[in-house]
Scaffold this motif. Structure first.
Motif, PDB file in Angstrom:
ATOM      1  N   ASN A   1       0.808  -1.222   0.000  1.00 34.18           N
ATOM      2  CA  ASN A   1       0.000   0.000   0.000  1.00 34.18           C
ATOM      3  C   ASN A   1       0.844   1.276   0.000  1.00 34.18           C
ATOM      4  OD1 ASN A   1      -2.496  -1.430   0.155  1.00 34.18           O
ATOM      5  ND2 ASN A   1      -2.117  -1.794   2.329  1.00 34.18           N
TER       6      ASN A   1
ATOM      7  N   VAL B   1       1.906   4.021  -1.607  1.00 34.56           N
ATOM      8  CA  VAL B   1       1.463   4.655  -2.841  1.00 34.56           C
ATOM      9  C   VAL B   1       2.600   5.367  -3.565  1.00 34.56           C
ATOM     10  CG1 VAL B   1      -0.090   6.394  -3.811  1.00 34.56           C
ATOM     11  CG2 VAL B   1      -0.878   4.924  -1.971  1.00 34.56           C
TER      12      VAL B   1
ATOM     13  N   LYS C   1      -5.022   6.644  -6.273  1.00 29.03           N
ATOM     14  CA  LYS C   1      -4.913   6.406  -4.831  1.00 29.03           C
ATOM     15  C   LYS C   1      -4.416   7.630  -4.061  1.00 29.03           C
ATOM     16  CE  LYS C   1      -4.207   1.394  -5.096  1.00 29.03           C
ATOM     17  NZ  LYS C   1      -3.283   0.264  -4.843  1.00 29.03           N
TER      18      LYS C   1
END
Length: 265
Positions: free
Chosen positions: A222, A224, A252
């Motif tokens: 995760n 980003v 995102k």
């Protein structure tokens, strides 16, 4: 009688000196407790009677810096230099503020003077190296980072910036050694790998940078910004997957990815 008066005068002077020392210790305690405004107020009174106390001016300048009153901090540093033009920390203070204002040429001038007066101050040497990175003096910057490493070999960021200087000179092996040292000393390995990857990417070593971003994403899928940088590297290497990753990172919330649209045109 004359002898008694002489002794009383000596005792009075000693008492006054002791009182001054005690007062300044209280002011230093205020500074250490981060009570900067109170320290400034006390220093104003103290300096009214001790107009050449460089240490007091320095402490007030630092206090002004801490509360963001940069013009008053500059005035105190300039007062110090007027009283003693070899007071290294005054030049260092002015250099630091110029660096933060992104006036790198002025910062370099002040910091070179500070470093010439105190060759053993890590903070001065380290910041001078960073400043010369910004003025494109990469070889000189690398030399100052080497000096900083000798003074404090376990400070992670000095290896990072040394690596940047070497990368900008085109020293691939040298920058790899520096960045590896940086990751070794950086307690947060993800932060270390990300910063190393970003530095390598900026220097144009996309393949090496890609390895770091991929390793980060294995640990933290995760992340980003690592995703955005991986996409950028792949796109610049002509891989269609890169633009897809940039779009995903932009969706995102990566501001970096959102600003790289031209890479995929």
């Amino acid at each position: 009688m004359e002898r008694i008066l002489h002794i009383l005068t000596i005792l009075l002077v000693i008492s006054l000196l002791s009182s001054c020392s005690s007062d300044f210790q209280k002011i230093e305690n205020l500074y250490q407790d981060e009570n900067y405004e109170a320290a400034i107020e006390e220093l104003d009174s103290y300096l009214f009677f001790h107009v050449t106390d460089l240490k007091a001016f320095h402490l007030r300048a630092r206090s002004y810096e801490e509360i963001g009153n940069i013009p008053m901090a500059k005035k105190d540093y300039e007062r110090i230099i007027a009283l003693d033009d070899e007071y290294a920390q005054a030049y260092a203070g002015l250099g630091k503020m110029a660096f933060e204002e992104e006036n790198y040429d002025l910062a370099e001038s002040y910091l070179l003077r500070a470093a010439s007066l105190d060759t053993k101050d890590f903070d001065i040497i380290y910041l001078l190296g960073r400043t010369q990175l910004m003025t494109n003096k990469y070889s000189s910057a690398e030399n100052f980072f080497k000096m900083a490493i000798e003074l404090n070999p376990e400070f992670p960021k000095v290896y990072f910036y040394e690596g940047m200087a070497r990368a900008m000179r085109g020293d691939v092996l040298g920058c790899a050694v520096s960045f590896n040292k940086y990751v070794q000393y950086e307690p947060d390995q993800i932060v270390g790998r990300y910063n190393r990857g970003f530095a390598l990417m900026r220097a144009g070593y996309l393949g090496f940078a890609l390895e770091d971003f991929e390793e980060i994403l294995k640990t933290n899928p995760n992340h980003v910004e690592a995703l955005a940088k991986k996409g950028y590297c792949l796109a610049k290497m002509g891989k269609p997957e890169g633009c897809q990753l940039l779009q995903e990172a932009a969706f995102k919330g990566s501001e970096y990815a959102q600003n790289q649209k031209e890479v995929c045109i």
